[in-house]
Enzyme design. Structure first.
Site, PDB file in Angstrom:
ATOM      1  N   HIS A  18       4.126  -8.627  -7.592  1.00 19.87           N
ATOM      2  CA  HIS A  18       3.067  -9.109  -8.496  1.00 19.87           C
ATOM      3  C   HIS A  18       3.632 -10.122  -9.498  1.00 19.87           C
ATOM      4  O   HIS A  18       3.018 -11.164  -9.746  1.00 19.87           O
ATOM      5  CB  HIS A  18       2.461  -7.945  -9.314  1.00 19.87           C
ATOM      6  CG  HIS A  18       1.727  -6.917  -8.511  1.00 19.87           C
ATOM      7  ND1 HIS A  18       2.009  -5.575  -8.589  1.00 19.87           N
ATOM      8  CD2 HIS A  18       0.711  -7.022  -7.618  1.00 19.87           C
ATOM      9  CE1 HIS A  18       1.188  -4.892  -7.801  1.00 19.87           C
ATOM     10  NE2 HIS A  18       0.398  -5.751  -7.192  1.00 19.87           N
ATOM     11  N   LYS A  42      -9.681   3.329  -5.718  1.00 17.10           N
ATOM     12  CA  LYS A  42      -8.407   3.993  -5.414  1.00 17.10           C
ATOM     13  C   LYS A  42      -8.069   5.054  -6.444  1.00 17.10           C
ATOM     14  O   LYS A  42      -8.309   4.870  -7.635  1.00 17.10           O
ATOM     15  CB  LYS A  42      -7.273   2.960  -5.428  1.00 17.10           C
ATOM     16  CG  LYS A  42      -7.331   1.955  -4.308  1.00 17.10           C
ATOM     17  CD  LYS A  42      -6.129   1.030  -4.391  1.00 17.10           C
ATOM     18  CE  LYS A  42      -6.202  -0.071  -3.352  1.00 17.10           C
ATOM     19  NZ  LYS A  42      -5.178  -1.108  -3.542  1.00 17.10           N
ATOM     20  N   ARG A  91       0.151 -10.810   1.883  1.00 14.41           N
ATOM     21  CA  ARG A  91       1.417 -10.438   2.506  1.00 14.41           C
ATOM     22  C   ARG A  91       1.249 -10.528   4.013  1.00 14.41           C
ATOM     23  O   ARG A  91       1.283 -11.586   4.581  1.00 14.41           O
ATOM     24  CB  ARG A  91       1.829  -9.014   2.091  1.00 14.41           C
ATOM     25  CG  ARG A  91       2.364  -8.936   0.680  1.00 14.41           C
ATOM     26  CD  ARG A  91       2.247  -7.557   0.117  1.00 14.41           C
ATOM     27  NE  ARG A  91       0.833  -7.182   0.001  1.00 14.41           N
ATOM     28  CZ  ARG A  91       0.398  -6.061  -0.550  1.00 14.41           C
ATOM     29  NH1 ARG A  91       1.252  -5.197  -0.998  1.00 14.41           N
ATOM     30  NH2 ARG A  91      -0.886  -5.822  -0.637  1.00 14.41           N
ATOM     31  N   SER A 129       2.636  -1.544  -4.212  1.00 16.14           N
ATOM     32  CA  SER A 129       2.661  -0.441  -5.178  1.00 16.14           C
ATOM     33  C   SER A 129       2.756   0.894  -4.436  1.00 16.14           C
ATOM     34  O   SER A 129       3.429   1.817  -4.895  1.00 16.14           O
ATOM     35  CB  SER A 129       1.401  -0.459  -6.049  1.00 16.14           C
ATOM     36  OG  SER A 129       1.316  -1.665  -6.768  1.00 16.14           O
TER      37      SER A 129
END
Ligand code: ADP
Length: 162
Positions: A18, A42, A91, A129
């Protein structure tokens, strides 16, 4: 006029991936607002306040970066900040489908707002994460993956984390 971009996410917790996107984003945009989403579906390890604190500590004092909480719709938030740019990171191909859908929905709702994608740096292509949380909770070595303050917080929860 200065360009303001909003970089939204869960940041649960912020990783070096990040931070890399934010630093590179500052080469393109004058100001970046890092927006921590409160309403994310989440289940998170850290509270919104903790996530904001870790971001602020990691990013230091830079007048071009602001860390804020996003309540409600992202599009409304971006508009209210006088911005029309959303930054997202990409990604693997697996990110693409979700990001594509999100960007299209947002663009359909608000034609003036564009989502700009930044490709991950090679060294952070695997980093998320979730990986950090999983490795940390199992006593893994995560110090190359996260800023020091995040490492400390994870160690408080999982003392075996290296
Ligand atoms: P969200 O829950 O909204 O996906 P995240 O905190 O997981 O929030 O990620 C925020 C944004 O940062 C997403 O666009 C994600 O693809 C991107 N991102 C996360 N990790 C990396 C990384 N290692 N390299 C590049 N982009 C990343």
């Amino acid at each position: 006029m200065d360009t303001i971009a909003v970089y939204p996410g869960s940041f649960d917790p912020v990783t070096n991936g990040h931070i890399d996107i934010i630093c590179r984003g500052l080469k393109v945009f004058d100001n970046i607002i890092v927006g921590v989403a409160r309403n994310s579906a989440k289940k998170t390890m850290f509270s919104v306040d903790e996530r904001i604190e870790m971001l602020r500590e990691s990013l230091g004092d830079n007048p071009r970066i602001r860390v804020d909480v996003i309540d409600g719709l992202l599009i409304d938030y971006v508009r209210n900040q006088g911005s029309n740019i959303i930054i997202r990171g990409l990604r693997a191909v697996s990110d693409f489908e979700y990001e594509f859908q999100l960007a299209q929905v947002n663009h359909t709702v608000e034609k003036n707002i564009e989502t700009m994608f930044m490709m991950t740096s090679v060294r952070y292509g695997y980093l998320s994460s979730s990986v950090v949380k999983e490795m940390g909770s199992l006593g893994g070595d995560i110090k190359d993956f996260v800023p020091e303050c995040v490492l400390q917080r994870i160690r408080e929860k999982y003392p075996l984390t290296k």
